[in-house]
Enzyme design. Structure first.
Site: not given
Length: 201
Positions: A60-61, A82
């Site tokens: 995602d990052g 998370d």
């Protein structure tokens, strides 16, 4: 090393039109599915699915940076999910032991390992977030989230493959090393804050 995995994966997700926030939510959903499988008594499949959810979290990052969609809210969303995904697995493990045919002493040992593992794991993650809020950025410590996810997933897979229940002892290791990591990170943050105070003084 991880960048050689993150970047190709991020490109693949971009090609199919997924956004970073969708990847974040999808990774959380996969982790919850893994936790549900564990609770139902299938640690092998639960461990595999949970690891898949943890692997999704790698992208995602990277996808946000690749597409120029990195944002404070995206970082917040990633951090929250998370924590929730990891906590879900501990809940699944708790149900796994509650539904198992364990003797009272073993039940106490098992549930205590789950609770302490959850408390100290979340404490380590909280310290990182609290430190960043104070301007002290660090990922120091032996048992970070990456190590916890890998150990939990592999431990569940081994539990499912072997006739010996090892996961409870894996949880005790996670709890003990996470406790050490919590204080290790706390003193690291204290050192950073003290240096910042000296520099500003």
């Amino acid at each position: 090393m991880l960048r050689y995995v993150e970047l190709p994966g991020a490109r693949a997700f971009r090609a199919v039109g997924l956004t970073p926030n969708i990847i974040t939510v999808l990774g959380f959903a996969v982790c919850v599915a893994g936790a549900a499988l564990v609770a139902l008594g299938w640690p092998l499949y639960g461990g595999i699915v949970f690891l898949a959810g943890g692997i999704l979290d790698l992208f995602d990052g990277a996808l946000a940076r690749l597409t120029g969609r990195a944002s404070p809210f995206g970082a917040l969303l990633d951090s929250v999910f998370d924590r929730l995904g990891e906590a879900a697995l501990f809940v699944g493990l708790g149900l796994y032991y509650l539904l198992a045919d364990l003797s009272p002493p073993m039940m106490i040992i098992s549930m205590l390992s789950v609770l302490l593992g959850l408390v100290f794991s979340q404490g380590v993650s909280y310290l990182r977030a609290r430190g960043e809020g104070l301007g002290a950025f660090t990922r120091s410590g032996i048992m970070t989230r990456t190590e916890r996810v890998a150990i939990l997933g592999v431990g569940l897979i081994v539990e499912g493959l072997l006739p010996v229940p090892i996961m409870v002892w894996v949880l005790w290791v996670i709890a003990g090393v996470s406790c050490f990591t919590l204080f290790q990170r706390m003193f690291t943050i204290r050192g950073i804050l003290e240096r910042q105070a000296e520099d500003n003084g």
